[in-house]
Design a protein around this motif. Structure first.
Motif, PDB file in Angstrom:
ATOM      1  N   HIS A  72     -15.192  68.889  -7.563  1.00 52.58           N
ATOM      2  CA  HIS A  72     -14.232  69.755  -8.246  1.00 52.58           C
ATOM      3  C   HIS A  72     -13.550  68.990  -9.373  1.00 52.58           C
TER       4      HIS A  72
ATOM      5  N   VAL B 173      -9.909  68.990 -11.674  1.00 48.96           N
ATOM      6  CA  VAL B 173      -8.543  69.509 -11.630  1.00 48.96           C
ATOM      7  C   VAL B 173      -7.848  69.346 -12.980  1.00 48.96           C
TER       8      VAL B 173
ATOM      9  N   HIS C 101      -7.926  64.993 -12.567  1.00 51.49           N
ATOM     10  CA  HIS C 101      -8.897  64.188 -11.820  1.00 51.49           C
ATOM     11  C   HIS C 101     -10.212  64.912 -11.623  1.00 51.49           C
TER      12      HIS C 101
ATOM     13  N   ALA D 274     -13.280  64.966  -8.781  1.00 48.56           N
ATOM     14  CA  ALA D 274     -13.643  64.538  -7.426  1.00 48.56           C
ATOM     15  C   ALA D 274     -15.155  64.456  -7.323  1.00 48.56           C
TER      16      ALA D 274
ATOM     17  N   PHE E 123      -8.041  58.596  -3.408  1.00 44.63           N
ATOM     18  CA  PHE E 123      -7.772  58.719  -4.846  1.00 44.63           C
ATOM     19  C   PHE E 123      -7.617  57.343  -5.464  1.00 44.63           C
TER      20      PHE E 123
ATOM     21  N   GLU F  91     -11.211  61.029  -7.616  1.00 40.41           N
ATOM     22  CA  GLU F  91     -11.141  61.234  -6.166  1.00 40.41           C
ATOM     23  C   GLU F  91     -12.549  61.027  -5.618  1.00 40.41           C
TER      24      GLU F  91
HETATM   25 FE   FE2 Z   1      -8.946  66.883  -5.658  1.00 40.25          FE
END
Ligand code: FE2
Length: 397
Positions: A202, A204, A285, A287, A351, A364
């Protein structure tokens, strides 16, 4: 700050890509009420960073994060403004771009924001159609469709603007056999030793106070994505600061894009700290998944990558709750990996500290076990307290 304001006080955003968050989306509607047909996206294609020194950044991605350097374009390949390195690990592609001329848009971007993510690219079957559909639905163009044809086949790309100076590029590469994209040359180099990162899970974004719904609506009305879950400030609050978040997702689940906005708290929200340093809305961020988070994180630590610290009390509380997991809890504690159980399965996550000079972007590492689909809501408290300790050390809390 006013809800309709996209700029920090006294901040100048210049260049043609500056004021994208002021764009009025014609389908500005309440969440959940837009019902456009989904603009089908296969998944994340690559993430492009604009950085101050792409050559050195590529070394960090190779030695620290275990990416292979697989492609290059720059002065030697006829590009007079910009140099790009393509980094690959399993299914994850990252492009690191730097300026070789002060006229390059990379130079302006880095001057304004520091190192950060410029592009989140989506892989699509038909980039022209994706672009036309998005623009017809109110998205602003960041680059008309470009069709490249040579002995390697056909490659099509086109871009639209999203929050801040960030763009989404539609990449159509199913008829292309060359290195990454036209203009790139392959690099024959000893392969880097991977750390076990697999694919983007994902991405963000952080947006200004009062803008989360606007951008959630943008993804609903432009892409036909839906709000998978919503965390309000009661879910995500600590003693000092708060934020709220909406997770935008496509139907297949291959694209997950949470959008955060700061919320009023006693002190400065971590999202506000990001905005104050990035000087715009942008990517907070990315991931990346792993199949063995303990091994991956141990290897990354060995290579000098730094992570947020978790206090021992976090693990003591888990032992008390008698949480059922496949891993050895002590090993997870040793690496500082967070655990969040859900109705279905559980997830393990950690993280990094910010990976550039400004306290903005971080990575992440995530492992989803037995069908877990969340984002670590149970860890928000521990995570944000860890972030606040770092913020305090920077004098920003
Ligand atoms: Fe996340």
């Amino acid at each position: 700050m006013r809800a309709d304001s996209c700029l920090m006080p006294g901040v100048r955003l210049s260049g043609s890509t500056g004021l994208t968050v002021m764009v009025k989306n014609k389908a500005e509607v309440e969440p959940g009420t837009s019902a456009v047909e989904e603009l089908v996206v296969d998944g994340f294609d690559h993430v492009e960073f604009y950085v101050g020194n792409a050559l050195q950044a590529s070394y960090y991605f190779q030695k620290g994060l275990g990416f292979d350097l697989v492609g290059y374009r720059g002065l030697e390949t006829g590009d007079r403004n910009k140099v790009s390195y393509v980094m690959k690990q399993d299914h994850t592609f990252v492009v690191l771009s730097g300026a070789v001329s002060s006229r390059s848009d990379v130079a302006e971007h880095v001057h304004q924001h520091g190192d950060g993510v410029k592009t989140i690219a989506f892989r699509v079957k038909d980039a022209r159609q994706a672009f036309d559909t998005a623009v017809a639905r109110g998205a602003k163009s960041a680059g008309e469709p470009q069709v490249y044809q040579d002995e390697d086949g056909e490659f099509v790309s086109a871009s639209i603007k999203t929050y801040g100076d960030t763009v989404h590029t539609f990449v159509e590469r199913h008829n292309f056999k060359g290195v990454f994209a036209p203009g790139f040359t392959g690099i024959k180099k000893a392969a880097a030793k991977p750390v076990g990162l697999v694919s983007v899970d994902h991405v963000v974004g952080n947006v200004e106070l009062g803008r989360m719904d606007y951008w959630a609506n943008f993804y609903q009305s432009t892409f036909g994505f839906y709000v998978d879950r919503y965390f309000d400030k009661e879910d995500i609050t600590t003693q000092y600061s708060a934020l709220q978040s909406k997770v935008m997702k496509n139907k297949s689940g291959s694209v997950k894009m949470p959008i955060n906005e700061p919320a009023e708290g006693l002190r400065r929200s971590q999202i506000q700290e990001y905005l104050d340093y990035y000087l715009a809305e942008g990517i907070q961020h990315v991931a990346i998944t792993t199949r063995d988070i303990i091994a991956t994180v141990a290897e990354m630590r060995q290579r000098g990558i730094e992570f947020l610290n978790v206090p021992r009390s976090y693990y003591d509380a888990l032992i008390e709750r008698n949480i059922q997991i496949d891993e050895n809890l002590e090993e997870l504690a040793q690496q500082g990996i967070l655990i969040d159980s859900e109705d279905k399965g559980y997830l393990l996550q950690i993280f990094t500290k910010p990976i550039q000079d400004r306290p903005t972007f971080f990575f992440e590492v995530i492992q989803r076990k037995h069908g877990a689909s969340g984002f670590g809501q149970g860890n928000f408290q521990a995570l944000f307290e860890a972030i606040e300790r770092e913020q305090a050390m920077r004098g920003n809390l």
